[in-house]
Scaffold this active site. Structure first.
Site, PDB file in Angstrom:
ATOM      1  N   ARG A  89      -0.639  -8.932  13.164  1.00 22.28           N
ATOM      2  CA  ARG A  89      -1.206  -7.889  12.273  1.00 22.28           C
ATOM      3  C   ARG A  89      -2.001  -8.532  11.144  1.00 22.28           C
ATOM      4  O   ARG A  89      -3.051  -8.022  10.740  1.00 22.28           O
ATOM      5  CB  ARG A  89      -0.075  -7.013  11.702  1.00 22.28           C
ATOM      6  N   LYS A  93       0.838  -1.210   0.000  1.00 25.68           N
ATOM      7  CA  LYS A  93       0.000   0.000   0.000  1.00 25.68           C
ATOM      8  C   LYS A  93       0.872   1.258   0.000  1.00 25.68           C
ATOM      9  O   LYS A  93       0.666   2.165  -0.787  1.00 25.68           O
ATOM     10  CB  LYS A  93      -0.906   0.036   1.254  1.00 25.68           C
ATOM     11  N   ARG A 129      -9.839   0.842   8.223  1.00 26.90           N
ATOM     12  CA  ARG A 129      -9.316  -0.477   8.533  1.00 26.90           C
ATOM     13  C   ARG A 129     -10.356  -1.381   9.166  1.00 26.90           C
ATOM     14  O   ARG A 129     -10.049  -2.514   9.509  1.00 26.90           O
ATOM     15  CB  ARG A 129      -8.185  -0.308   9.515  1.00 26.90           C
ATOM     16  N   ARG A 183      11.139  -1.303  11.120  1.00 32.87           N
ATOM     17  CA  ARG A 183      10.020  -0.926  11.988  1.00 32.87           C
ATOM     18  C   ARG A 183       9.911  -1.889  13.171  1.00 32.87           C
ATOM     19  O   ARG A 183      10.074  -3.092  13.007  1.00 32.87           O
ATOM     20  CB  ARG A 183       8.709  -0.937  11.183  1.00 32.87           C
ATOM     21  N   ARG A 224      11.828  -5.436   4.998  1.00 31.03           N
ATOM     22  CA  ARG A 224      11.558  -4.007   4.768  1.00 31.03           C
ATOM     23  C   ARG A 224      12.485  -3.115   5.594  1.00 31.03           C
ATOM     24  O   ARG A 224      12.759  -3.396   6.753  1.00 31.03           O
ATOM     25  CB  ARG A 224      10.115  -3.672   5.135  1.00 31.03           C
TER      26      ARG A 224
HETATM   27  P1  AP5 Z   1       4.875  -1.558   1.889  1.00 29.09           P
HETATM   28  O1  AP5 Z   1       4.520  -0.714   0.721  1.00 29.09           O
HETATM   29  O2  AP5 Z   1       5.636  -0.940   3.012  1.00 29.09           O
HETATM   30  O3  AP5 Z   1       3.569  -2.342   2.418  1.00 29.09           O
HETATM   31  P2  AP5 Z   1       2.287  -1.811   3.187  1.00 29.09           P
HETATM   32  O4  AP5 Z   1       1.096  -2.429   2.561  1.00 29.09           O
HETATM   33  O5  AP5 Z   1       2.314  -0.326   3.298  1.00 29.09           O
HETATM   34  O6  AP5 Z   1       2.533  -2.521   4.583  1.00 29.09           O
HETATM   35  P3  AP5 Z   1       2.472  -1.958   6.077  1.00 29.09           P
HETATM   36  O7  AP5 Z   1       3.210  -2.940   6.932  1.00 29.09           O
HETATM   37  O8  AP5 Z   1       2.891  -0.524   6.153  1.00 29.09           O
HETATM   38  O9  AP5 Z   1       0.972  -2.058   6.351  1.00 29.09           O
HETATM   39  P4  AP5 Z   1       0.291  -2.078   7.679  1.00 29.09           P
HETATM   40  O10 AP5 Z   1      -1.082  -1.908   7.225  1.00 29.09           O
HETATM   41  O11 AP5 Z   1       0.570  -3.250   8.543  1.00 29.09           O
HETATM   42  O12 AP5 Z   1       1.010  -0.886   8.503  1.00 29.09           O
HETATM   43  P5  AP5 Z   1       0.565   0.616   8.809  1.00 29.09           P
HETATM   44  O13 AP5 Z   1       1.764   1.452   8.874  1.00 29.09           O
HETATM   45  O14 AP5 Z   1      -0.572   1.002   7.933  1.00 29.09           O
HETATM   46  O15 AP5 Z   1       5.703  -2.831   1.317  1.00 29.09           O
HETATM   47  C1  AP5 Z   1       6.205  -3.821   2.203  1.00 29.09           C
HETATM   48  C2  AP5 Z   1       7.579  -4.297   1.706  1.00 29.09           C
HETATM   49  O16 AP5 Z   1       7.397  -4.981   0.451  1.00 29.09           O
HETATM   50  C3  AP5 Z   1       8.552  -3.154   1.402  1.00 29.09           C
HETATM   51  O17 AP5 Z   1       9.833  -3.556   1.808  1.00 29.09           O
HETATM   52  C4  AP5 Z   1       8.491  -2.983  -0.129  1.00 29.09           C
HETATM   53  O18 AP5 Z   1       9.710  -2.529  -0.673  1.00 29.09           O
HETATM   54  C5  AP5 Z   1       8.178  -4.403  -0.607  1.00 29.09           C
HETATM   55  N1  AP5 Z   1       7.355  -4.469  -1.812  1.00 29.09           N
HETATM   56  C6  AP5 Z   1       6.214  -3.761  -2.068  1.00 29.09           C
HETATM   57  N2  AP5 Z   1       5.677  -4.117  -3.255  1.00 29.09           N
HETATM   58  C7  AP5 Z   1       6.493  -5.094  -3.777  1.00 29.09           C
HETATM   59  C8  AP5 Z   1       6.469  -5.882  -4.969  1.00 29.09           C
HETATM   60  N3  AP5 Z   1       5.506  -5.742  -5.898  1.00 29.09           N
HETATM   61  N4  AP5 Z   1       7.454  -6.778  -5.142  1.00 29.09           N
HETATM   62  C9  AP5 Z   1       8.443  -6.944  -4.223  1.00 29.09           C
HETATM   63  N5  AP5 Z   1       8.529  -6.237  -3.066  1.00 29.09           N
HETATM   64  C10 AP5 Z   1       7.564  -5.318  -2.833  1.00 29.09           C
HETATM   65  O19 AP5 Z   1      -0.023   0.443  10.285  1.00 29.09           O
HETATM   66  C11 AP5 Z   1       0.825   0.149  11.374  1.00 29.09           C
HETATM   67  C12 AP5 Z   1       0.014   0.133  12.664  1.00 29.09           C
HETATM   68  O20 AP5 Z   1      -0.559   1.424  12.900  1.00 29.09           O
HETATM   69  C13 AP5 Z   1      -1.173  -0.845  12.686  1.00 29.09           C
HETATM   70  O21 AP5 Z   1      -0.778  -2.164  13.045  1.00 29.09           O
HETATM   71  C14 AP5 Z   1      -2.059  -0.184  13.761  1.00 29.09           C
HETATM   72  O22 AP5 Z   1      -1.561  -0.443  15.051  1.00 29.09           O
HETATM   73  C15 AP5 Z   1      -1.859   1.306  13.475  1.00 29.09           C
HETATM   74  N6  AP5 Z   1      -2.844   1.815  12.490  1.00 29.09           N
HETATM   75  C16 AP5 Z   1      -2.577   2.309  11.253  1.00 29.09           C
HETATM   76  N7  AP5 Z   1      -3.713   2.665  10.625  1.00 29.09           N
HETATM   77  C17 AP5 Z   1      -4.729   2.396  11.490  1.00 29.09           C
HETATM   78  C18 AP5 Z   1      -6.139   2.510  11.398  1.00 29.09           C
HETATM   79  N8  AP5 Z   1      -6.766   2.979  10.312  1.00 29.09           N
HETATM   80  N9  AP5 Z   1      -6.872   2.125  12.485  1.00 29.09           N
HETATM   81  C19 AP5 Z   1      -6.286   1.665  13.607  1.00 29.09           C
HETATM   82  N10 AP5 Z   1      -4.947   1.492  13.739  1.00 29.09           N
HETATM   83  C20 AP5 Z   1      -4.172   1.859  12.686  1.00 29.09           C
HETATM   84 MG    MG Z   2       2.563   1.033   4.876  1.00 31.83          MG
END
Ligand code: AP5
Ligand code: MG
Length: 215
Positions: free
Chosen positions: A173, A16, A90, A162, A129
């Site tokens: 997660r 994402k 979410r 992270r 990552r």
């Molecule tokens: P990346 O693009 O970083 O993936 P992502 O989908 O953004 O994954 P996240 O781990 O950030 O998602 P998340 O939803 O768990 O975390 P968030 O920060 O939102 O890609 C991942 C890796 O893959 C990278 O190394 C990239 O280079 C590689 N990659 C990507 N595409 C590729 C491809 N095609 N081929 C090969 N490699 C590839 O949330 C964190 C925490 O915050 C949550 O757990 C929660 O506690 C809180 N939080 C956030 N939002 C909310 C909400 N709305 N409500 C409540 N709590 C929330």
């Molecule tokens: Mg992310």
């Protein structure tokens, strides 16, 4: 005209952030990542940051009331601009609250993209990552390494792992995602807004597919 109010859905590690950053730059959309906003609040040592940390380190969702207010406050000043939401909504209650807020302003979501990736790939991606402490750019030691080890290609900032990318927290997660977030696929499908994209492939191929979808 290209679509300008977009949600990126997908499991942790589905890409994402990677794709939302790209689309934001390419199409001049403001990228709003709820996870990045919480990490920024932690860095600044605010009360919101402290509260968010206690949930994020366990892989739990931060409570809805806090999260919805934070994201909606970011969106409303962008009334006349385009934006791309990453990591929000979410769960169903966040999705309904977002719909209500945007309908009031007559700026409904136009497209929801669901990034699909098999679970074994998610685990490997998240273990590899690295993120830039300074500008938030996303790398991967296996699939997208920086040119200089542990340094950001864009700003030379330090790369870090992270705290919630440990195997135990990642597994939790993914469980939270399956229970709370996956139902949003049906929610947006029902409203005729959903498109799905396989994100197992080369990042550049996925970018091209996304650009075609949006234009
Ligand atoms: P990346 O693009 O970083 O993936 P992502 O989908 O953004 O994954 P996240 O781990 O950030 O998602 P998340 O939803 O768990 O975390 P968030 O920060 O939102 O890609 C991942 C890796 O893959 C990278 O190394 C990239 O280079 C590689 N990659 C990507 N595409 C590729 C491809 N095609 N081929 C090969 N490699 C590839 O949330 C964190 C925490 O915050 C949550 O757990 C929660 O506690 C809180 N939080 C956030 N939002 C909310 C909400 N709305 N409500 C409540 N709590 C929330
Ligand atoms: Mg992310």
């Amino acid at each position: 005209m290209a679509l300008r109010r977009i949600i990126m859905l997908g499991a942790p590690g589905s890409g994402k952030g990677t794709q939302a950053k790209f689309l934001g730059d390419k199409l001049d959309l403001v990228h709003i990542s709820s996870g990045d906003l919480f990490r920024e609040a932690q860095k600044n040592g605010t009360e919101l940051g402290k509260l968010a940390k206690s949930y994020m380190e366990k892989g739990e969702l931060v409570p809805d009331n806090v999260t919805v207010r934070m994201v909606v406050d970011h969106i409303l000043p962008l009334k006349d601009e385009g934006f791309i939401l990453d990591g929000f909504p979410r769960n169903l209650s966040q999705a309904r609250a977002l719909d209500r807020a945007l309908e009031e302003e007559k700026i409904p979501i136009e497209l929801v993209v669901n990034l699909k990736v098999p679970q074994d790939i998610l685990l490997r991606r998240l273990s590899g990552r690295r993120m830039c402490r300074n500008c938030g750019e996303i790398y991967n030691v296996y699939t997208l390494p920086p040119q200089v080890e542990d340094r950001c290609d864009k700003c030379s900032g330090e790369l870090y792992q992270r705290a919630d990318d440990t195997e135990e927290v990642v597994r939790h997660r993914i469980e939270v995602y399956t229970k709370e977030t996956q139902p949003l696929v049906g929610y947006y499908q029902h409203r005729g807004k959903l498109s799905e994209i396989e994100n197992e492939n080369d990042i550049n191929v996925v970018r091209e597919n996304l650009m075609r979808l949006l234009e």
